[in-house]
Design an enzyme around this catalytic site. Structure first.
Site, short mmCIF file in Angstrom:
data_model
loop_
_atom_site.label_atom_id
_atom_site.label_comp_id
_atom_site.label_asym_id
_atom_site.label_seq_id
_atom_site.Cartn_x
_atom_site.Cartn_y
_atom_site.Cartn_z
N GLU A 173 -3.28 6.51 7.31
CA GLU A 173 -3.62 6.74 5.90
C GLU A 173 -4.86 5.93 5.56
O GLU A 173 -4.90 4.72 5.74
CB GLU A 173 -2.47 6.35 4.97
CG GLU A 173 -2.86 6.56 3.51
CD GLU A 173 -1.73 6.40 2.52
OE1 GLU A 173 -0.66 5.91 2.90
OE2 GLU A 173 -1.94 6.76 1.34
N GLU A 195 2.42 11.10 -4.99
CA GLU A 195 2.59 9.66 -5.05
C GLU A 195 2.18 9.17 -6.42
O GLU A 195 1.08 9.49 -6.90
CB GLU A 195 1.69 9.01 -3.98
CG GLU A 195 2.27 7.82 -3.34
CD GLU A 195 1.39 7.27 -2.23
OE1 GLU A 195 1.96 6.67 -1.33
OE2 GLU A 195 0.17 7.41 -2.26
MN MN Z 1 -1.00 7.08 -0.40
#
Ligand code: MN
Length: 289
Positions: free
Chosen positions: A149, A243
């Site tokens: 990520e 998110e």
């Molecule tokens: Mn994230």
């Protein structure tokens, strides 16, 4: 139509992963219509792995696990003891993901989640590469994939852009390491919302959808249609996970690492339903045009 599966991060619903919290998280994930629950392993000490695996399976959900490291367990450090603690935490987290029934382990698997007071060193980067080679090899024996990520400069000094992440993945050199784009981080670091998607192309394995302030989708200024159209252009059919963080739902550890100081919403289930409908609408439009 696309086969994109939609996910939601557990911190939309609960701050930790005790058995009671897991039951609530899974019920609300299911009720909001998602296919995937993303569990951060920051609270793994309180996680009942066997029970959670059974509850996830019974709910008909898929699980993805994510995490960042910590400054005393950091594989990007120059200190071999700190690197070893980070590598051990990664291996342990990979096993937990596998035992939960997950096939994908992602996040800042290469550094602490926090502001560094210096640039990444050459020795630190070599430690990241060596650690991720080992982790990818272990993941392969379990038929699992890893995600890198890409996080912004205030949360890591290892990879801040898609170009950084591709170079790191090239150096790791494993065929089970994917790139993970997050719109919240892209908004801070990238030139625009489409270029990184095209640059990563078929090496993209996971996507986080978050607003520039990590609140309600549409209440900020990120150009999501451009991003989702770019995903459609490269033929991305992997997961898309929402998110969002608010001081209304707090983890004693992760929330501080992510600098969640503000109340951006109070009703997680309402937020999750809205986000799912919004993401579905974007995807439908991107694939219709
Ligand atoms: Mn994230």
């Amino acid at each position: 139509m696309t086969t994109t599966k939609l996910g939601v991060h557990a911190l939309v619903f609960r701050g930790g992963t005790t058995p009671d919290e897991i039951s609530g998280i899974l019920a609300e994930t299911k009720a909001a219509g998602y296919d995937i629950i993303e569990l951060s392993l920051h609270d793994a000490d309180n996680l009942d792995v066997a029970r959670t695996r059974d509850e996830i399976a019974a709910a008909g959900l898929e699980v993805v696990c994510s995490r960042g490291l910590a400054f005393d367990k950091d594989v990007s450090s120059d200190d071999p003891a700190v690197v070893a603690r980070g590598a051990a935490l990664l291996q342990e987290s990979l096993v937990t993901t596998h035992e939960l029934g997950g096939r994908f382990f992602t996040g800042a698997l290469y550094s602490a989640l926090g502001k560094y007071g210096h640039a990444l060193t050459a020795a630190g980067r070599a430690n990241v590469v060596a650690t991720l080679k080992d982790l990818a090899a272990e993941a392969k024996t379990r038929d699992m994939r890893l995600g890198l990520e890409i996080c912004n400069r205030y949360e890591t000094n290892v990879i801040n852009t898609a170009a950084d992440a591709l170079r790191l993945a090239d150096d790791v050199g494993a065929d089970n390491v994917d790139i993970h784009l997050d719109t919240y981080h892209m908004n801070i670091e990238e030139n625009d919302m489409a270029g990184p998607v095209r640059l990563v192309g078929d090496r993209l394995g996971y996507v986080h959808i978050g607003e520039n302030h990590r609140g309600y989708l549409g209440s900020g200024h990120i150009d999501f249609p451009t991003f989702v159209h770019a995903l459609a252009d490269i033929g991305y059919s992997g997961p898309m996970t929402f998110e969002s963080f608010s001081s209304a739902v707090v983890s004693p550890t992760l929330s501080n690492d992510l600098a969640v100081w503000r109340n951006l919403w109070s009703d997680g289930p309402a937020l999750a339903r809205h986000a799912r409908a919004t993401m579905s609408s974007w995807i439908e439009a991107a694939h219709a045009s």
